[in-house]
Design an enzyme around this catalytic site. Structure first.
Site, PDB file in Angstrom:
ATOM      1  N   HIS A 233     -27.286   4.049  26.832  1.00  0.00           N
ATOM      2  CA  HIS A 233     -27.709   3.220  27.965  1.00  0.00           C
ATOM      3  C   HIS A 233     -28.085   1.836  27.431  1.00  0.00           C
ATOM      4  CE1 HIS A 233     -29.908   2.092  31.660  1.00  0.00           C
ATOM      5  NE2 HIS A 233     -29.199   3.052  32.247  1.00  0.00           N
ATOM      6  N   GLU A 401     -22.366   2.169  30.716  1.00  0.00           N
ATOM      7  CA  GLU A 401     -22.592   3.570  30.354  1.00  0.00           C
ATOM      8  C   GLU A 401     -21.246   4.283  30.273  1.00  0.00           C
ATOM      9  OE1 GLU A 401     -25.474   5.529  32.968  1.00  0.00           O
ATOM     10  OE2 GLU A 401     -26.132   3.536  33.606  1.00  0.00           O
TER      11      GLU A 401
END
Length: 440
Positions: A233, A401
């Site tokens: 992330h 992501e």
């Protein structure tokens, strides 16, 4: 392929040397004397074998490097906290959003909870209503988003808040390990490794030198069938905060993403798959590349209720080889091409994943400071067009992501179970992404 097989087999052999007694503890819960939602008490220690030179301190900074690339991490969340690469003038720039002080990541978890730079899991992104069904059994995970109506990034105490153990360390790579003993009410035990590595062709007398950062997560279900979908992330800013936003600076191309997952106002999939060229007048169409800001004013409501911007799952359309856990990005066409007009830094992302979530930092509002080291670097070099950016403004960054189709476990018609549901009888769940940097 032989090199890939050898590397992955070594990882799997490493798994076998780590027994289920290898446990990880949650740092901020230890600080506050609270209990994780699986009912176990954190004990402030880990029985995982530490690598030589490693510490059990969850906020210890580790740095790996190759020629013209340096990456720094902390075990808290297996978190990338800095990534230095050269711009077109040869100046080193930190292209990662985060904090200089590792303690601030703990404070962030308890306040903003941005998930800066961490590994999210056991299941990345959202789970509708915090529930899913496996083989007729209903499982309920902690609801930690939108007034506790759904699960985000693994629950109240996800992998981002766990102290991963440093189990391997070299000059150019680091491996973190986490044993998940049914955290957040997910079924069964899972052993996770994430290896970060850097490489460089600078100094090798090759044209167009480049640097490379790779993140590989490898997870094995040890006891029961369970969802597994980890993801890095990472918040990116390729202009290194020389501009307040990325809107008129950063070009984004998603050449393999002609489709996207349609979502409702809670960012939960509706079950429908949209076409980026025919939906919303092409607002989500990055197949040919465009500035982030070109159509963002038309992106009203597609990132949730009362939101303008991007927070969307783009499907990667290509011959499907993700079920082959030996696959590597080196054999694949890049799924992301992103570059900064200001610094000349270009980033190509290749991944074995099925989709990419793009988030344009819509929720940032100038309350979180830019790293002091980034501000000082810009002041010293006179960059920034006479202004100094010291706060992270709305649209001041971009999250990428690499993951599967979001909430695939609640949409069986999509056929994503082979890439999201794992058991002791199946192969490992592998998320492999390589980020290649050049400057021009």
């Amino acid at each position: 392929m032989c090199g890939v097989l050898r590397q992955l087999m070594l990882l799997l052999l490493a798994f076998l040397s780590i027994t289920p007694s290898c446990s990880a503890w949650n740092f901020h819960h230890q600080l506050n004397g609270t209990t994780p939602s699986n009912g176990t008490t954190t004990n402030g220690s880990s029985s995982c074998p530490l690598a030589n030179g490693a510490s059990s301190n969850p906020l210890q900074v580790y740095t790996i490097a190759a020629n013209n690339i340096t990456a720094s991490f902390i075990p808290y969340g297996a978190r990338l906290i800095s990534l230095m690469v050269p711009d077109r003038e040869g100046k080193m720039q930190d292209v990662i959003v985060g904090y200089d002080n590792p303690q601030d990541y703990v404070k962030d978890t308890l306040t903003n909870h941005t998930y800066f730079g961490c590994i999210v899991g056991r299941y990345a992104n959202r789970i509708r209503n915090g529930t899913f069904v496996l083989d007729g059994t209903t499982y309920n995970t902690p609801k930690n988003e939108l007034n506790k109506t759904q699960t985000l990034h693994g629950g109240s105490v996800g992998y981002d808040q766990r102290n991963w153990t440093v189990t391997a360390l070299s000059n150019s790579s680091i491996t973190f390990t986490l044993f998940d003993s049914g955290y957040e009410h997910f079924p069964g035990d899972v052993i996770n490794h994430v290896t970060f590595s850097v490489n460089s062709s600078y100094g090798l007398k090759r044209p167009n030198p480049q640097t490379e950062f790779t993140a590989r997560t490898v997870s094995l279900s040890l006891t029961e069938k369970t969802p597994i979908m980890l993801s890095p992330h990472i918040y990116w800013n390729l202009n290194a905060f020389k501009n307040e936003t990325v809107l008129e600076d950063t070009l984004l191309e998603l050449p393999l993403s002609s489709r996207y997952v349609e979502v409702d106002s809670r960012l939960i999939p509706t079950g429908n798959i949209g076409n980026v060229s025919s939906s919303l007048n092409g607002t989500l169409d990055f197949t040919k590349g465009k500035l982030i800001g070109k159509d963002i004013k038309s992106a009203d409501g597609i990132c949730g209720a009362n939101c303008t911007g991007y927070d969307n799952c783009f499907i990667i359309d290509r011959p499907n080889n993700a079920s082959d856990w030996t696959s590597s990005p080196q054999t694949m066409v890049p799924a992301v091409n992103m570059s900064s007009i200001t610094t000349g830094i270009n980033m190509l992302v290749t991944t074995n994943q099925q989709a990419i979530q793009i988030y344009s930092c819509n929720g940032q509002n100038g309350t979180i400071p830019v790293k002091g080291s980034q501000v000082a670097r810009n002041k010293a070099s006179g960059d920034g067009n006479g202004t100094v950016v010291d706060k992270i403004e709305q649209y001041g960054c971009l999250v990428i992501e690499t993951e599967g189709w979001i909430d695939g476990i609640n949409n069986p018609d999509w056929g994503q179970d082979p890439f999201q549901i794992y058991s002791p009888e199946s192969g490992p769940a592998i998320n492999w992404a390589t980020y290649v940097f050049t400057a021009s």
